[in-house]
Motif scaffolding. Structure first.
Motif, PDB file in Angstrom:
ATOM      1  N   VAL A  62       0.587  -1.177  -0.164  1.00 40.55           N
ATOM      2  CA  VAL A  62      -0.201  -0.089   0.021  1.00 40.55           C
ATOM      3  C   VAL A  62       1.034   0.842  -0.118  1.00 40.55           C
ATOM      4  O   VAL A  62       0.669   2.371  -1.100  1.00 40.55           O
ATOM      5  CB  VAL A  62      -0.679  -0.268   0.957  1.00 40.55           C
ATOM      6  CG1 VAL A  62      -1.789   1.436   1.593  1.00 40.55           C
ATOM      7  CG2 VAL A  62      -2.141  -1.143   0.484  1.00 40.55           C
ATOM      8  N   VAL A  63       1.543   0.939   0.562  1.00 37.77           N
ATOM      9  CA  VAL A  63       2.621   2.315   1.301  1.00 37.77           C
ATOM     10  C   VAL A  63       3.529   2.489  -0.539  1.00 37.77           C
ATOM     11  O   VAL A  63       3.664   3.830  -1.370  1.00 37.77           O
ATOM     12  CB  VAL A  63       3.790   1.702   1.899  1.00 37.77           C
ATOM     13  CG1 VAL A  63       5.184   2.944   1.843  1.00 37.77           C
ATOM     14  CG2 VAL A  63       3.629   1.485   3.282  1.00 37.77           C
ATOM     15  N   ASP A  64       3.775   1.722  -1.241  1.00 35.46           N
ATOM     16  CA  ASP A  64       4.478   1.620  -2.140  1.00 35.46           C
ATOM     17  C   ASP A  64       3.810   2.674  -3.635  1.00 35.46           C
ATOM     18  O   ASP A  64       3.944   3.290  -4.675  1.00 35.46           O
ATOM     19  CB  ASP A  64       4.675   0.799  -3.519  1.00 35.46           C
ATOM     20  CG  ASP A  64       6.006  -0.193  -2.539  1.00 35.46           C
ATOM     21  OD1 ASP A  64       7.093   0.237  -1.818  1.00 35.46           O
ATOM     22  OD2 ASP A  64       5.489  -1.008  -2.511  1.00 35.46           O
ATOM     23  N   GLU A  65       2.226   2.734  -3.110  1.00 38.40           N
ATOM     24  CA  GLU A  65       1.042   3.344  -4.399  1.00 38.40           C
ATOM     25  C   GLU A  65       0.716   4.990  -3.633  1.00 38.40           C
ATOM     26  O   GLU A  65       0.814   5.268  -4.558  1.00 38.40           O
ATOM     27  CB  GLU A  65      -0.115   2.534  -4.181  1.00 38.40           C
ATOM     28  CG  GLU A  65      -0.199   1.064  -4.580  1.00 38.40           C
ATOM     29  CD  GLU A  65      -2.118   0.570  -3.568  1.00 38.40           C
ATOM     30  OE1 GLU A  65      -2.182  -0.685  -4.083  1.00 38.40           O
ATOM     31  OE2 GLU A  65      -2.630   1.613  -2.420  1.00 38.40           O
ATOM     32  N   LEU A  66       1.277   5.216  -2.894  1.00 34.97           N
ATOM     33  CA  LEU A  66       1.701   6.516  -2.619  1.00 34.97           C
ATOM     34  C   LEU A  66       2.324   7.816  -3.672  1.00 34.97           C
ATOM     35  O   LEU A  66       2.168   8.641  -3.999  1.00 34.97           O
ATOM     36  CB  LEU A  66       1.852   6.730  -0.898  1.00 34.97           C
ATOM     37  CG  LEU A  66       0.673   5.885   0.129  1.00 34.97           C
ATOM     38  CD1 LEU A  66       1.324   6.549   1.462  1.00 34.97           C
ATOM     39  CD2 LEU A  66      -0.319   6.519  -0.227  1.00 34.97           C
TER      40      LEU A  66
END
Length: 527
Positions: free
Chosen positions: A158-162
């Motif tokens: 999820v963090v990579d999506e930011l």
């Protein structure tokens, strides 16, 4: 921007009760957290008994949801160097890779060995390329298209999506005005393990959660489903964004027009990725979809499965590119090539680019962090000031825009064909076929190749796809347009190829022709 702070966790109901309703400038109302200091919000990320991964994820989400739609502050080179040191200490494969090349954390950043698919990604097990060798710390898996070989697997969280969501946010706010307009985003990329569709949907959902008036629909690459979604939902929104691969988005718009869809009534915008397109194509799609502001109505994203979206077109970059499209001599002077590249701005704090020998490297975080990754795209870097100054010296003032640097991208040379020593690029042929006098009868897809006939004569050949429900375009007319455009844009072609061999052999094929234009696979423009 009307960003809304994150909604607290369910256990903090007393904080929810302190929310009040605030009036926005356009008359709408939105829930706003009024009496909670950001420091208090940050403390919510740490709850006794919470898994450390959950806490870190919440902290990164908080940073994104409370940040303005602006580039990050700081020193990009130092941030890249800090990421390198952290990756060297935590990623087993990268530590081994450094040792094999005689490098260490004391090696100057610019002297570190280049990471490539062959030297790194295909040499080390997938888990060892993740932090602490833990593939299970990734939330999901994406797969590259495999256009240059076998597909590559990319772990994601999820963090990579930011980081990707920031590029979508820039396009949504500064190009489309999506912070002020009710916006329907229709994801027209293929869904599943392929990166484009899932990443687009996830990024736009983050923007909706951040407080933008955005709704995401995910029909995928089904023309029937897309048209159904548009007919049913678009009347309830001020604008509809079609997000997809340019040739496919064109197919959607053309099929809709054949069925009587009034695209102009839906405030169409386009979010495009996957290939370079010409400014003639942008003009053509503007006319067909009822878009009247070329520098604000469509945005090309420079993205890869390797690291998501690396940069995006801005109103400034589109104005510059349109000027250069009309001035091929100036474009050749600036880029050193007859092709008109994709021209985007990027945030060097998130994706740190370098240019080496006419190709691009980048450094960026992710499930598989990449340090000085040689992506093999041909291109280069320009500062905002030097690009604006270049335009002004050539009599065009594009305005200032923001301070972010530019990256220009030609794509990979494996998609060219060589003819009499001249490199012919798909972009050159596309510029000919996108002209209004020709575009109505063809889809815009083509395949170019060099064939040898029975007399061992080499001929430049182009197969062109006929538009559905249209008569076959005149092959001779298409051939003449391609020759004229190649001579104008491609100096190698004009000077290397004898005049008697400059007119291509053109064959018009039916839509979905299984040999050249198979349905449901990513199109390739050369063979």
């Amino acid at each position: 921007m009307h960003a809304v702070p994150p909604v607290p966790l369910g256990r903090h109901r007393e904080a929810e009760q302190r929310a009040h309703v605030a009036e926005l400038p356009d008359g709408r109302q939105a829930d706003r957290m009024s009496n909670i200091h950001p420091v208090d919000l940050r403390r919510w990320c740490y709850v006794p008994g919470m898994h450390v991964r959950a806490a870190r994820t919440l902290e990164r989400l908080l940073e994104f949801y409370t940040a303005p739609a602006a580039p990050l502050a700081g020193d990009p080179a130092e941030r890249a160097a800090a990421l390198f040191r952290e990756v060297a200490a935590t990623v087993p494969a990268y530590a081994e890779f450094l040792a094999e090349h005689g490098a260490s954390t004391g090696t100057p950043f610019g002297e570190l060995p280049l990471v490539t698919k062959e030297s790194y990604l295909r040499r080390y097990p997938l888990a060892s390329r993740c932090r602490h060798g833990r593939l299970e710390d990734s939330d999901t898996i994406a797969v590259s298209s495999g256009s240059s070989g076998r597909p590559t697997v990319w772990p994601r969280s999820v963090v990579d999506e930011l980081a990707v969501a920031r590029r979508f946010e820039d396009a949504l706010v500064h190009s489309f005005g999506g912070h002020e307009r009710r916006t329907l985003v229709v994801v027209c990329f293929a869904l599943g393990s392929w990166v484009g569709g899932m990443y687009t949907a996830a990024a736009c959902r983050h923007l909706a959660a951040k407080g933008y008036p955005v709704t995401v629909a995910t029909p995928g690459n089904s023309v029937e489903e897309i048209l159904r979604v548009v007919a049913e939902l678009s009347p309830g929104y001020e604008q509809t964004v079609l997000a997809g691969y340019p040739p496919f988005v064109k197919n959607v718009v053309d099929e809709g027009a054949r069925r009587g869809v009034d695209w102009a009534a839906y405030g169409i915008r386009m979010l495009l990725a996957g290939e370079v397109f010409s400014e003639e194509w942008r003009e053509l799609m503007g006319r067909r979809a009822g878009m009247s502001q070329p520098d604000h109505d469509s945005v090309s994203l420079y993205g890869t499965a390797d690291a998501g979206v690396l940069g995006n077109e801005t109103p400034l970059s589109v104005r510059v590119r349109r000027f250069l499209a009309a001035e091929p001599a100036a474009a050749r002077e600036l880029f050193g090539d007859s092709r008109l590249p994709t021209l985007v701005q990027y945030d060097p704090m998130i994706r740190y680019f370098e240019a080496v020998d006419g190709t691009l490297l980048f450094t960026g975080d992710g499930g598989v962090p990449l340090i000085r990754y040689h992506i093999a795209d041909e291109g280069g870097l320009l500062s905002r000031d030097e690009l604006v100054a270049f335009c002004r010296r050539h009599g065009f003032d594009p305005g200032d825009g923001d301070d972010r640097p530019f990256v220009y991208v030609f794509g990979r040379s494996l998609f060219t064909v060589s003819y009499f020593g001249a490199n012919i690029y798909p972009e050159n042929v596309a510029a000919a076929l996108d002209h209004p006098g020709l575009a109505d009868d063809i889809t815009g897809k083509f395949v170019m190749q060099v064939r040898t006939d029975a007399d061992e004569e080499r001929r430049f050949c182009v197969a062109v796809e006929r538009a559905p429900d249209r008569p076959a375009a005149e092959a001779a007319e298409l051939a003449d347009a391609i020759r004229t455009t190649l001579v104008r844009l491609n100096s190698e072609f004009a000077n290397y190829v004898p005049a008697a061999y400059q007119t291509p052999v053109v064959e018009v094929r039916d839509p979905g022709d299984p040999e050249y234009f198979p349905v449901g696979v990513k199109h390739r423009y050369s063979r």
